[in-house]
Design a protein around this motif. Structure first.
Motif, PDB file in Angstrom:
ATOM      1  N   ILE A 136       0.940  -1.203   0.040  1.00 38.36           N
ATOM      2  CA  ILE A 136       0.137   0.133   0.061  1.00 38.36           C
ATOM      3  C   ILE A 136       0.766   1.404   0.410  1.00 38.36           C
ATOM      4  O   ILE A 136       0.710   2.461  -0.659  1.00 38.36           O
ATOM      5  CB  ILE A 136      -1.033  -0.022   0.932  1.00 38.36           C
ATOM      6  CG1 ILE A 136      -2.046  -1.138   0.929  1.00 38.36           C
ATOM      7  CG2 ILE A 136      -1.203   1.123   1.682  1.00 38.36           C
ATOM      8  CD1 ILE A 136      -2.929  -1.567   2.599  1.00 38.36           C
ATOM      9  N   LEU A 137       1.780   1.087   0.194  1.00 44.28           N
ATOM     10  CA  LEU A 137       2.763   2.198   0.776  1.00 44.28           C
ATOM     11  C   LEU A 137       3.255   2.523  -0.178  1.00 44.28           C
ATOM     12  O   LEU A 137       3.613   3.874  -0.310  1.00 44.28           O
ATOM     13  CB  LEU A 137       3.428   2.466   1.609  1.00 44.28           C
ATOM     14  CG  LEU A 137       3.263   1.927   3.344  1.00 44.28           C
ATOM     15  CD1 LEU A 137       4.527   2.199   4.392  1.00 44.28           C
ATOM     16  CD2 LEU A 137       2.565   4.099   3.564  1.00 44.28           C
ATOM     17  N   ARG A 138       3.673   1.537  -1.085  1.00 45.89           N
ATOM     18  CA  ARG A 138       4.746   1.481  -2.063  1.00 45.89           C
ATOM     19  C   ARG A 138       3.903   2.169  -3.559  1.00 45.89           C
ATOM     20  O   ARG A 138       3.898   2.457  -4.624  1.00 45.89           O
ATOM     21  CB  ARG A 138       4.971  -0.202  -2.999  1.00 45.89           C
ATOM     22  CG  ARG A 138       6.431   0.390  -2.218  1.00 45.89           C
ATOM     23  CD  ARG A 138       7.248  -0.917  -2.425  1.00 45.89           C
ATOM     24  NE  ARG A 138       8.149  -1.962  -1.570  1.00 45.89           N
ATOM     25  CZ  ARG A 138       7.680  -2.798  -1.184  1.00 45.89           C
ATOM     26  NH1 ARG A 138       6.984  -3.378  -1.287  1.00 45.89           N
ATOM     27  NH2 ARG A 138       8.924  -3.537  -0.408  1.00 45.89           N
ATOM     28  N   SER A 139       2.427   2.054  -3.321  1.00 40.09           N
ATOM     29  CA  SER A 139       1.224   2.055  -4.507  1.00 40.09           C
ATOM     30  C   SER A 139       1.123   3.630  -4.676  1.00 40.09           C
ATOM     31  O   SER A 139       1.433   4.161  -3.745  1.00 40.09           O
ATOM     32  CB  SER A 139      -0.238   1.460  -4.248  1.00 40.09           C
ATOM     33  OG  SER A 139      -0.761   2.442  -3.253  1.00 40.09           O
ATOM     34  N   PRO A 140       0.229   4.012  -5.667  1.00 40.92           N
ATOM     35  CA  PRO A 140      -0.259   5.520  -6.230  1.00 40.92           C
ATOM     36  C   PRO A 140      -0.662   5.970  -4.916  1.00 40.92           C
ATOM     37  O   PRO A 140      -1.153   7.199  -4.501  1.00 40.92           O
ATOM     38  CB  PRO A 140      -1.251   5.213  -7.331  1.00 40.92           C
ATOM     39  CG  PRO A 140      -0.138   3.897  -7.756  1.00 40.92           C
ATOM     40  CD  PRO A 140      -0.275   3.159  -6.826  1.00 40.92           C
ATOM     41  N   GLN A 141      -1.188   5.014  -3.423  1.00 40.36           N
ATOM     42  CA  GLN A 141      -2.154   6.487  -2.945  1.00 40.36           C
ATOM     43  C   GLN A 141      -1.041   6.218  -1.840  1.00 40.36           C
ATOM     44  O   GLN A 141      -1.758   7.346  -1.085  1.00 40.36           O
ATOM     45  CB  GLN A 141      -2.695   4.752  -2.026  1.00 40.36           C
ATOM     46  CG  GLN A 141      -4.453   4.288  -2.824  1.00 40.36           C
ATOM     47  CD  GLN A 141      -4.537   3.139  -1.638  1.00 40.36           C
ATOM     48  OE1 GLN A 141      -5.387   3.025  -0.611  1.00 40.36           O
ATOM     49  NE2 GLN A 141      -3.989   2.063  -1.962  1.00 40.36           N
ATOM     50  N   PHE A 142      -0.017   6.451  -1.778  1.00 43.06           N
ATOM     51  CA  PHE A 142       0.957   7.263  -0.853  1.00 43.06           C
ATOM     52  C   PHE A 142       2.322   7.474  -1.566  1.00 43.06           C
ATOM     53  O   PHE A 142       2.289   8.441  -2.540  1.00 43.06           O
ATOM     54  CB  PHE A 142       1.772   6.301   0.402  1.00 43.06           C
ATOM     55  CG  PHE A 142      -0.001   6.084   1.577  1.00 43.06           C
ATOM     56  CD1 PHE A 142       0.353   6.745   2.297  1.00 43.06           C
ATOM     57  CD2 PHE A 142      -0.901   5.306   1.476  1.00 43.06           C
ATOM     58  CE1 PHE A 142      -0.854   7.186   3.615  1.00 43.06           C
ATOM     59  CE2 PHE A 142      -1.442   4.907   1.852  1.00 43.06           C
ATOM     60  CZ  PHE A 142      -2.030   5.983   3.368  1.00 43.06           C
ATOM     61  N   LEU A 143       3.370   6.902  -1.811  1.00 41.62           N
ATOM     62  CA  LEU A 143       4.321   7.024  -2.461  1.00 41.62           C
ATOM     63  C   LEU A 143       4.571   7.144  -4.277  1.00 41.62           C
ATOM     64  O   LEU A 143       5.620   7.573  -4.356  1.00 41.62           O
ATOM     65  CB  LEU A 143       5.369   6.328  -1.566  1.00 41.62           C
ATOM     66  CG  LEU A 143       6.660   6.506   0.216  1.00 41.62           C
ATOM     67  CD1 LEU A 143       7.415   4.752   0.344  1.00 41.62           C
ATOM     68  CD2 LEU A 143       6.574   7.560   0.785  1.00 41.62           C
ATOM     69  N   ASP A 144       3.671   6.021  -3.908  1.00 40.04           N
ATOM     70  CA  ASP A 144       3.799   5.516  -5.940  1.00 40.04           C
ATOM     71  C   ASP A 144       5.417   5.699  -6.068  1.00 40.04           C
ATOM     72  O   ASP A 144       5.509   6.259  -7.219  1.00 40.04           O
ATOM     73  CB  ASP A 144       3.625   7.123  -6.774  1.00 40.04           C
ATOM     74  CG  ASP A 144       2.521   7.149  -7.758  1.00 40.04           C
ATOM     75  OD1 ASP A 144       2.731   6.081  -8.420  1.00 40.04           O
ATOM     76  OD2 ASP A 144       2.458   7.381  -8.384  1.00 40.04           O
ATOM     77  N   ALA A 145       5.940   4.273  -5.493  1.00 44.05           N
ATOM     78  CA  ALA A 145       7.401   4.107  -6.178  1.00 44.05           C
ATOM     79  C   ALA A 145       7.634   4.578  -7.513  1.00 44.05           C
ATOM     80  O   ALA A 145       8.532   4.298  -7.886  1.00 44.05           O
ATOM     81  CB  ALA A 145       7.429   2.985  -4.931  1.00 44.05           C
ATOM     82  N   GLN A 146       6.617   3.952  -8.560  1.00 44.68           N
ATOM     83  CA  GLN A 146       7.064   3.570  -9.996  1.00 44.68           C
ATOM     84  C   GLN A 146       7.106   4.733 -10.495  1.00 44.68           C
ATOM     85  O   GLN A 146       8.031   4.810 -11.040  1.00 44.68           O
ATOM     86  CB  GLN A 146       5.736   2.714 -10.092  1.00 44.68           C
ATOM     87  CG  GLN A 146       6.131   2.186 -11.330  1.00 44.68           C
ATOM     88  CD  GLN A 146       5.265   1.362 -12.026  1.00 44.68           C
ATOM     89  OE1 GLN A 146       4.110   0.865 -11.584  1.00 44.68           O
ATOM     90  NE2 GLN A 146       4.898   1.197 -13.961  1.00 44.68           N
ATOM     91  N   ASN A 147       6.587   5.986 -10.179  1.00 44.26           N
ATOM     92  CA  ASN A 147       6.546   6.815 -10.963  1.00 44.26           C
ATOM     93  C   ASN A 147       7.385   7.614 -10.018  1.00 44.26           C
ATOM     94  O   ASN A 147       7.872   9.134 -10.904  1.00 44.26           O
ATOM     95  CB  ASN A 147       4.463   7.763 -10.750  1.00 44.26           C
ATOM     96  CG  ASN A 147       3.752   7.078 -11.670  1.00 44.26           C
ATOM     97  OD1 ASN A 147       4.795   6.606 -12.719  1.00 44.26           O
ATOM     98  ND2 ASN A 147       3.067   6.672 -11.522  1.00 44.26           N
ATOM     99  N   PHE A 148       7.344   7.699  -8.984  1.00 51.43           N
ATOM    100  CA  PHE A 148       8.317   8.883  -8.253  1.00 51.43           C
ATOM    101  C   PHE A 148       9.255   7.904  -7.070  1.00 51.43           C
ATOM    102  O   PHE A 148       8.957   7.787  -6.143  1.00 51.43           O
ATOM    103  CB  PHE A 148       7.515   9.606  -7.266  1.00 51.43           C
ATOM    104  CG  PHE A 148       6.268  10.531  -7.519  1.00 51.43           C
ATOM    105  CD1 PHE A 148       6.444  11.140  -8.570  1.00 51.43           C
ATOM    106  CD2 PHE A 148       4.986  10.131  -7.635  1.00 51.43           C
ATOM    107  CE1 PHE A 148       5.957  12.121  -9.467  1.00 51.43           C
ATOM    108  CE2 PHE A 148       4.188  10.394  -8.165  1.00 51.43           C
ATOM    109  CZ  PHE A 148       5.142  12.150  -9.277  1.00 51.43           C
ATOM    110  N   PRO A 149      10.372   7.136  -7.857  1.00 50.55           N
ATOM    111  CA  PRO A 149      11.562   6.615  -6.950  1.00 50.55           C
ATOM    112  C   PRO A 149      11.949   6.530  -5.889  1.00 50.55           C
ATOM    113  O   PRO A 149      12.865   6.441  -5.430  1.00 50.55           O
ATOM    114  CB  PRO A 149      12.267   5.373  -8.294  1.00 50.55           C
ATOM    115  CG  PRO A 149      12.050   6.863  -9.678  1.00 50.55           C
ATOM    116  CD  PRO A 149      10.594   7.184  -9.281  1.00 50.55           C
TER     117      PRO A 149
END
Length: 200
Positions: A91-104
């Protein structure tokens, strides 16, 4: 009087050779990832706290130990978030929070070291998180530089513990408010040793 310039030059040379009188220069430090940590905490229904850390941290510091001035540039791998709960980590990596894919990358840059006398009390700069950049002040709970010996190896180290408070909603992360608190407390422990070229 014609000998005065010569006398002054001799005096300057003598002073420059005395211990502790050499002009210090800023040193460039590399963060030691094995002794550097970033933790976070937010309230959960105002009863307990959701806590976690980031496992991949890199950074450079330029610091003048005499004047106390400097600059830092830290990066954190957003995908390395670890709460100890695999479902929550997703959940934290998802777009709901960190959005790690788009903002690594989470990035902290600062060039203002705040001192009271000889003590560093804070570092002020900007935090880029979730694609948003906001000012951030890190309060220094302790900080010092000096020689240490570990496993028989002597190194010069600067390090300290820092604390900052931020509002996650100002970075566009509003999911689960207000059940999961808006206020996030960051705690950072840093150790660094000289090694890198100068910060630009």
């Amino acid at each position: 009087m014609r000998h005065l310039p010569t006398a002054l030059c001799s005096l300057c040379l003598l002073v420059s050779l005395l211990p502790g009188t050499a002009l210090a220069e800023p040193l460039d430090f590399k963060v030691d990832p094995t002794h550097t940590t970033v933790y976070f905490a937010a309230s959960h229904f105002e009863r307990t706290s959701v806590r976690g850390r980031f496992g991949k941290i890199d950074g450079r510091i330029r610091y003048d130990e005499t004047s106390g001035s400097g600059a830092i540039d830290f990066t954190v791998d957003a995908d390395s978030v670890d709460s100890g709960n695999r479902t929550l980590d997703g959940i934290l990596r998802s777009p709901q929070f960190l959005d790690a894919q788009n903002f690594p990358v989470v990035r902290l840059q600062a060039s203002r070291f705040v001192r009271e006398g000889d003590r560093l009390v804070a570092v002020e700069g900007e935090l880029t998180l979730h694609g948003v950049t906001q000012p951030l002040r890190l309060e220094a709970e302790r900080f010092s530089c000096g020689a240490i010996s570990l496993f028989g190896i002597k190194r010069h180290v600067c390090g300290g513990d820092f604390r900052a408070v931020l509002s996650r909603s100002t970075f566009g992360m509003t999911r689960f408010l207000p059940e999961v608190g808006d206020t996030v407390v960051l705690t950072m422990s840093v150790e660094a040793t000289p090694s890198l070229p100068a910060l630009e």
